[in-house]
Design a protein around this motif. Structure first.
Motif, PDB file in Angstrom:
ATOM      1  N   GLY A 138       0.799  -1.215   0.000  1.00 15.99           N
ATOM      2  CA  GLY A 138       0.000   0.000   0.000  1.00 15.99           C
ATOM      3  C   GLY A 138       0.830   1.262   0.000  1.00 15.99           C
ATOM      4  N   ILE A 139       0.139   2.383   0.085  1.00 13.36           N
ATOM      5  CA  ILE A 139       0.777   3.691   0.025  1.00 13.36           C
ATOM      6  C   ILE A 139       0.451   4.488   1.284  1.00 13.36           C
ATOM      7  CG2 ILE A 139       0.705   3.753  -2.489  1.00 13.36           C
ATOM      8  CD1 ILE A 139      -1.775   5.525  -2.307  1.00 13.36           C
ATOM      9  N   ASP A 140       1.219   5.553   1.530  1.00 17.19           N
ATOM     10  CA  ASP A 140       0.811   6.546   2.519  1.00 17.19           C
ATOM     11  C   ASP A 140       0.897   7.905   1.861  1.00 17.19           C
ATOM     12  OD1 ASP A 140       3.566   7.876   3.726  1.00 17.19           O
ATOM     13  OD2 ASP A 140       3.852   5.744   3.299  1.00 17.19           O
ATOM     14  N   VAL A 141      -0.106   8.754   2.148  1.00 16.78           N
ATOM     15  CA  VAL A 141      -0.241  10.014   1.423  1.00 16.78           C
ATOM     16  C   VAL A 141      -0.572  11.175   2.355  1.00 16.78           C
ATOM     17  CG1 VAL A 141      -0.971   8.864  -0.704  1.00 16.78           C
ATOM     18  CG2 VAL A 141      -2.694   9.591   0.962  1.00 16.78           C
ATOM     19  N   SER A 142      -0.309  12.360   1.843  1.00 19.05           N
ATOM     20  CA  SER A 142      -0.653  13.598   2.529  1.00 19.05           C
ATOM     21  C   SER A 142      -0.963  14.646   1.470  1.00 19.05           C
ATOM     22  CB  SER A 142       0.515  14.060   3.406  1.00 19.05           C
ATOM     23  OG  SER A 142       1.600  14.503   2.595  1.00 19.05           O
ATOM     24  N   SER A 143      -1.121  15.880   1.889  1.00 18.96           N
ATOM     25  CA  SER A 143      -1.389  16.955   0.939  1.00 18.96           C
ATOM     26  C   SER A 143      -0.252  17.125  -0.064  1.00 18.96           C
ATOM     27  CB  SER A 143      -1.628  18.277   1.685  1.00 18.96           C
ATOM     28  OG  SER A 143      -0.501  18.597   2.501  1.00 18.96           O
ATOM     29  N   HIS A 144       0.929  16.692   0.296  1.00 21.97           N
ATOM     30  CA  HIS A 144       2.080  16.796  -0.607  1.00 21.97           C
ATOM     31  C   HIS A 144       1.885  15.962  -1.880  1.00 21.97           C
ATOM     32  CE1 HIS A 144       4.263  19.057   2.366  1.00 21.97           C
ATOM     33  NE2 HIS A 144       4.174  18.082   3.249  1.00 21.97           N
ATOM     34  N   ASN A 145       0.985  15.003  -1.830  1.00 23.22           N
ATOM     35  CA  ASN A 145       0.740  14.146  -2.994  1.00 23.22           C
ATOM     36  C   ASN A 145      -0.339  14.696  -3.924  1.00 23.22           C
ATOM     37  OD1 ASN A 145       1.454  11.971  -0.545  1.00 23.22           O
ATOM     38  ND2 ASN A 145       2.498  11.595  -2.493  1.00 23.22           N
ATOM     39  N   GLY A 146      -0.859  15.879  -3.614  1.00 21.07           N
ATOM     40  CA  GLY A 146      -1.837  16.513  -4.488  1.00 21.07           C
ATOM     41  C   GLY A 146      -3.177  15.800  -4.499  1.00 21.07           C
ATOM     42  N   LYS A 147      -3.984  16.098  -5.525  1.00 24.15           N
ATOM     43  CA  LYS A 147      -5.299  15.468  -5.646  1.00 24.15           C
ATOM     44  C   LYS A 147      -5.147  14.034  -6.109  1.00 24.15           C
ATOM     45  CE  LYS A 147      -9.945  16.174  -7.465  1.00 24.15           C
ATOM     46  NZ  LYS A 147     -10.853  17.053  -8.245  1.00 24.15           N
TER      47      LYS A 147
END
Length: 275
Positions: free
Chosen positions: A71-80
C-alpha cells in the motif's frame, strides 16, 4: 314453594356491534405491531448491506486479505488523488490527518485529509491514519491523539492510528521541537505510549511510525506495549532494525496510478506476523 324462572337477557344488535368493533380494533393493532416490527428488521438489514457495500469495517479491526499487502501513505504533498484508480492498484492506504509545526508547535489539519478519507472510504480502500508529531511531553502527545481521533470519527478507519515520530532535517542535521527538547529515551518512549494509550481507549489500533535509526537508538522498545503496531521506514534492501515490526515503508520514491505527485511512499503490511 313456588319456583321463580329468571329470564335470560337478550343480546341486542347494538351490543353485538360493539363487541365486533372491539375485536376488529385488537386485530388491527396486532397487524400494525407486526408491520412495524417487519419494517424495523428490513431497515436494519438494508443498513447492514449498505455498510458492507461501502467496504466499512469495525474500527480497530485489521481487514486485509493478503499475507503481505502492499500500500501507500499520502498527505497533501501528494496533491489530488483519484481514489477510484488507487483502489485498483493498492491494497491499503495510510492518510495523514494532521501535524504539529516543528518550530512554533501549532497543530493543523492536513488540507487534503477529509477529501482523502471520504473518497478512500467510498472506493473501498482500507484506511489507516497518522499524525506527524512534534510533541515534547505526554500532554502534547495526548493532545495530538485527541485531535486525530476527533478528526476521523465520521470515517471508516480499520487500520492502525499512528503517531509519526521523526526528526525533520535542515542542512543534513536533525532539527525541530522534539529533537531540540533533548528528551531521554525513556521520555520519548513515555510520550509515544501516551499517544497510543489514548488511541487504544478510543477503540482504535495504536501504531508508531519511525525510522530504523529511531527504533534502534532513540526509544526503549521493550517498554512499548505488544499491541502497538510498529511501522518502520528503511529504504535499504531489507530492514536494518532487528526488532519486531508489522509494516515496512520500503520506498519514498514509488508510484501508484491515481496519485498525481511524482513520487509516493510505498509499504508492505505483513498481516500474518502477529498470528
Amino acid at each position: 314453594m313456588a319456583t321463580t324462572t329468571r329470564k335470560r337477557k337478550k343480546t341486542t344488535s347494538k351490543t353485538k356491534r360493539k363487541k365486533a368493533k372491539k375485536k376488529n380494533t385488537v386485530r388491527d393493532n396486532k397487524r400494525i405491531t407486526v408491520a412495524v416490527a417487519v419494517s424495523v428488521i428490513l431497515l436494519a438489514a438494508l443498513v447492514s448491506v449498505l455498510l458492507f457495500i461501502r467496504g466499512s469495517a469495525p474500527k480497530g479491526k485489521i481487514e486485509l486479505s493478503r499475507e503481505v499487502a502492499e500500500g501507500i501513505d499520502v498527505s497533501s504533498h501528494n496533491g489530488k488523488i483519484n481514489w477510484n484508480k488507487v483502489s485498483e492498484n493498492t491494497d491499503f492506504a495510510f492518510i495523514r490527518v494532521g501535524c504539529r509545526g516543528y518550530t512554533q508547535g501549532e497543530i493543523s489539519k492536513d488540507s487534503r485529509a477529509d477529501y482523502n478519507l471520504k473518497h478512500a472510504n467510498r472506493n473501498g480502500v482500507p484506511v489507516g491514519v497518522y499524525f506527524y508529531s512534534q510533541a515534547v511531553n505526554e500532554k502534547e502527545a495526548e493532545e495530538e491523539a485527541e485531535f486525530l481521533i476527533e478528526s476521523i470519527k465520521n470515517y471508516n478507519v480499520s487500520l492502525p492510528v499512528v503517531i509519526d515520530f521523526e526528526y525533520p532535517t535542515k542542512s543534513g542535521k536533525h532539527t525541530g521541537r522534539t529533537f531540540e527538547a533533548g528528551l531521554s529515551k525513556k521520555e520519548r518512549t513515555v510520550l509515544i505510549n501516551a499517544f497510543c494509550d489514548r488511541v487504544r481507549t478510543a477503540g482504535y489500533t495504536p501504531g508508531v511510525y519511525a525510522s530504523s535509526y529511531i527504533y534502534k537508538s532513540e526509544l526503549i522498545m521493550k517498554s512499548i506495549p505488544k499491541d502497538v503496531f510498529i511501522w518502520v521506514a528503511d529504504y535499504n534492501e531489507s530492514v536494518t532494525y532487528n526488532g519486531f515490526y508489522d509494516i515496512w515503508q520500503y520506498s519514498e520514491k514509488g508510484s501508484c496510478k491515481g496519485v498525481s505527485s511524482k513520487y509516493v511512499d510505498k509499504n508492505y503490511f505483513y498481516t500474518k506476523k502477529r498470528l
